[in-house]
Design an enzyme around this catalytic site. Structure first.
Site, PDB file in Angstrom:
ATOM      1  N   ASP A  49      71.810 -57.384  18.675  1.00  0.00           N
ATOM      2  CA  ASP A  49      71.468 -56.926  20.023  1.00  0.00           C
ATOM      3  C   ASP A  49      71.939 -57.884  21.111  1.00  0.00           C
ATOM      4  O   ASP A  49      72.117 -59.091  20.871  1.00  0.00           O
ATOM      5  CB  ASP A  49      69.944 -56.805  20.154  1.00  0.00           C
ATOM      6  CG  ASP A  49      69.396 -55.588  19.425  1.00  0.00           C
ATOM      7  OD1 ASP A  49      70.127 -55.000  18.601  1.00  0.00           O
ATOM      8  OD2 ASP A  49      68.224 -55.247  19.673  1.00  0.00           O
ATOM      9  N   HIS A 194      70.415 -61.106  16.870  1.00  0.00           N
ATOM     10  CA  HIS A 194      70.982 -61.113  18.219  1.00  0.00           C
ATOM     11  C   HIS A 194      72.323 -61.833  18.222  1.00  0.00           C
ATOM     12  O   HIS A 194      72.430 -62.945  17.688  1.00  0.00           O
ATOM     13  CB  HIS A 194      70.023 -61.799  19.201  1.00  0.00           C
ATOM     14  CG  HIS A 194      68.771 -61.015  19.422  1.00  0.00           C
ATOM     15  ND1 HIS A 194      67.725 -61.042  18.539  1.00  0.00           N
ATOM     16  CD2 HIS A 194      68.422 -60.155  20.412  1.00  0.00           C
ATOM     17  CE1 HIS A 194      66.766 -60.235  18.979  1.00  0.00           C
ATOM     18  NE2 HIS A 194      67.161 -59.685  20.115  1.00  0.00           N
TER      19      HIS A 194
HETATM   20 ZN   LIG Z   1      67.556 -56.722  23.447  1.00  0.00          ZN
END
Ligand SMILES: [Zn+2]
Length: 226
Positions: A49, A194
């Site tokens: 992400d 992430h």
């Molecule tokens: Zn996010």
């Protein structure tokens, strides 16, 4: 007798034809179709992400390639606009690039117009690179309510959160990220990592061990929302 000869010849020809049809076709080994690659029955969905990020995304793409793993990138529209070549690269390497909004707001707190704009601007920026429109929307913070679900559906989006949070965003140390993921993973898990939004060195350091161990345990890696 002479008049029956053509009939005998015809019957013999038909028999010969039947035998040749029934005979197995001879095939050289080179002409045989290759067996289909084995499809692992166990699999996980790796998701990244908040990117693309010029520092970390290229390194993550290389690690994924080393382990022959396909992933799903939930990209922020503003980061795609800033780093379009990274989204193109991820797409060309066979990964799925999906929608994580333009600027990471809590979708529960938006007006209908802002919600639409956050999703559609991001779709456009991704589509410019990949030539395809994301099917999935990942709500920032995993923040969902019935209104978010309705609005996403009205825009043709399937909401996708995760089932295993690596908590890499808390930067607990590489070993803690590895331990958490490997303890919680099971077939069908959607794992949250992430590639953007901050210092992702621990994510980079943890990934090779995670991918190698999952492969050793027989897991395949499937992109989602394709
Ligand atoms: Zn996010």
């Amino acid at each position: 007798m002479d008049r029956r000869l053509p009939l005998v010849l015809l019957v013999l020809s038909l028999l010969a034809l039947l035998v040749s049809c029934g005979a197995p076709a001879t095939e050289s080994p080179a002409a045989a179709a290759p067996p289909p690659p084995p499809v692992p029955s166990k699999y996980v969905v790796l998701t990244f992400d908040d990117g693309p990020d010029p520092k970390y995304t290229p390194q993550i793409l290389d690690i994924l390639e080393t382990y022959d793993a396909k992933a799903t990138f939930f990209a922020l529209g503003r980061e795609v606009a800033a780093n379009p070549e990274l989204t193109l690269d991820a797409h060309e390497r066979g990964h799925s690039v999906q929608n994580h909004t333009w600027s990471h707001p809590d979708l529960r707190k938006l007006s209908a117009a802002s919600f639409k704009s956050q999703v559609e601007k991001t779709d456009r920026s991704i589509r410019e690179q990949t030539d395809s429109t994301p099917n999935c929307l990942r709500p920032p913070y995993g923040a969902v309510n019935s209104l978010v679900t309705q609005r996403a559906a009205a825009l043709g989006k399937k909401l996708m959160t995760w089932t295993v949070d690596s908590r890499d965003w808390t930067r607990p140390g590489q070993a803690a990220i590895v331990r958490r993921v490997l303890a919680e993973v099971r077939s069908g898990s959607v794992i949250l990592f992430h590639d953007g939004g901050g210092d992702r060195r621990q994510t980079l350091a943890a990934l090779p061990t995670i991918l190698k161990t999952l492969k050793d345990r027989g897991y395949g890696f499937r992109p989602a929302c394709g």
